[in-house]
Scaffold this active site. Structure first.
Site, short mmCIF file in Angstrom:
data_model
loop_
_atom_site.label_atom_id
_atom_site.label_comp_id
_atom_site.label_asym_id
_atom_site.label_seq_id
_atom_site.Cartn_x
_atom_site.Cartn_y
_atom_site.Cartn_z
N LYS A 186 39.72 8.96 114.96
CA LYS A 186 40.10 9.57 116.24
C LYS A 186 40.08 11.10 116.10
CE LYS A 186 42.52 5.53 117.87
NZ LYS A 186 43.72 4.70 117.75
N GLN B 171 50.09 5.42 116.84
CA GLN B 171 49.23 4.36 116.28
C GLN B 171 50.03 3.09 116.01
OE1 GLN B 171 45.77 4.64 115.81
NE2 GLN B 171 45.93 2.47 115.39
N ASP C 22 46.94 6.24 126.02
CA ASP C 22 46.66 4.83 125.76
C ASP C 22 46.85 3.99 127.03
OD1 ASP C 22 45.78 4.09 123.26
OD2 ASP C 22 47.76 4.21 122.33
#
Ligand code: NAP
Length: 288
Positions: free
Chosen positions: A53, A97, A120
């Site tokens: 990422k 995460q 997200d």
């Protein structure tokens, strides 16, 4: 005739070009988009995802920070850090995460992320906005699937789309986005009897289960478009999807490979969300 194997690399590279150009325009106005990724503990796969990422951010000109916290970090410490990022103008996207260590409640942590920075799209406010069709943050994997379909020229409106899997991360939001595109949507899951009868009716079949080669040729209608979200690593270590690619490609009209399509597209949509969040923040600052 064998299916068109959808070229994820080409799609990702053209979308990243658009994102790069939007990020450069924001940077030129002094509003470089910024993403922070927080990882707690030592999960090996998560370490790789986080590195990828950060690399992807560099690739398109997004500022990025990675915070690696020890396994014993408390929920309160993690939430305090998130509150700091919520207040930090340099940061437009906050990603925690998954998985988190067992002593931390993931839902409680997500609830603390400013919805405007929830790239997200896991915060209940963003999930609610998605349900009612309000513009804003879109969940990365399902959004990536919609982009794959649209950019491959697949007509969605009026088609029967079947989604296999009903998770909060993929299956449910996937169904919502397909509905928004005017598909007729059916969702099947582990309690669906005779799943094959339903998947066989799909013009567009999206599979997000997490079981290698669950979907075989007998589950697929000739000419269907098949999108494989699954990422499984069986004993031989070779990344594989939920669809028996070799068998299904002889029946489908188009199919995504694993690896190389939905995975990289998901990261690309994370970049898109970060740049869009930065753009909304810049506009909000101007209008204040
Ligand atoms: P999940 O939370 O475990 O959900 C799996 C879903 O599959 C559940 O709804 C489950 O039904 C359903 N299911 C299980 N066995 C089934 C069966 N035999 N027939 C029909 N449905 C069945 O998984 P997820 O987070 O959605 O992820 C799914 C897969 O996508 C995983 O391989 C994951 O690694 C991958 N993934 C990939 C990306 C990417 O970037 N490419 C992103 C996210 C996820 P119940 O609800 O009834 O249990």
């Amino acid at each position: 005739m064998s299916a068109q194997v959808i070229n994820g690399k080409e799609l990702v590279s053209s979308i990243r070009e658009e994102i790069r150009s939007d990020a450069a325009a924001l940077t030129a106005q002094g509003n470089q988009p910024g993403l922070v990724v927080v990882i707690v503990g030592e999960d090996a796969a998560s370490q790789v995802y986080v590195r990828n990422k950060a690399k992807a951010c560099d690739d398109v000109g997004i500022y990025s920070e990675v915070h690696r916290l020890p396994e014993e970090t408390t929920q309160a410490e993690l939430i305090a850090l998130i509150h700091g990022f919520n207040a930090n103008n340099r940061i437009n996207g906050i990603l925690v995460q998954s998985p988190l260590p067992k002593h931390i409640n993931e839902e409680a942590v997500v609830d603390e992320i400013d919805p405007a920075k929830d790239v997200d799209c896991f915060h209940p406010i963003n999930v609610g906005n998605l349900m009612i069709g309000k513009d804003g943050m879109k969940p990365c994997t399902p959004h990536g699937v919609i982009e794959i379909l649209k950019r491959t020229g697949v007509e969605i409106a009026g088609k029967h789309a079947v989604v296999v899997g009903r998770s909060n991360i993929v299956g449910k939001p996937m169904a919502m986005l397909l509905l928004r595109e005017h598909a007729t949507v059916t969702v099947v899951h582990s309690r669906t009897p005779n799943m094959e009868e339903i998947t066989k009716q799909a013009d567009i079949l999206v599979v997000a289960v997490g079981k290698a080669h669950l979907i075989k040729a007998n589950h697929v209608k000739p000419g269907a478009v098949v999108i494989d979200v699954g990422m499984n690593r069986p004993a031989d270590g070779k990344l594989t999807g939920d669809v028996d690619f070799e068998a299904v490609k002889e029946i489908a009209s188009a199919i995504t490979p694993v690896p190389g399509c939905v995975g990289p597209m998901t990261i690309t949509m994370l970049l898109r969300n970060t740049v869009d969040a930065a753009s909304r923040a810049a506009k909000a600052n101007v209008s204040v």
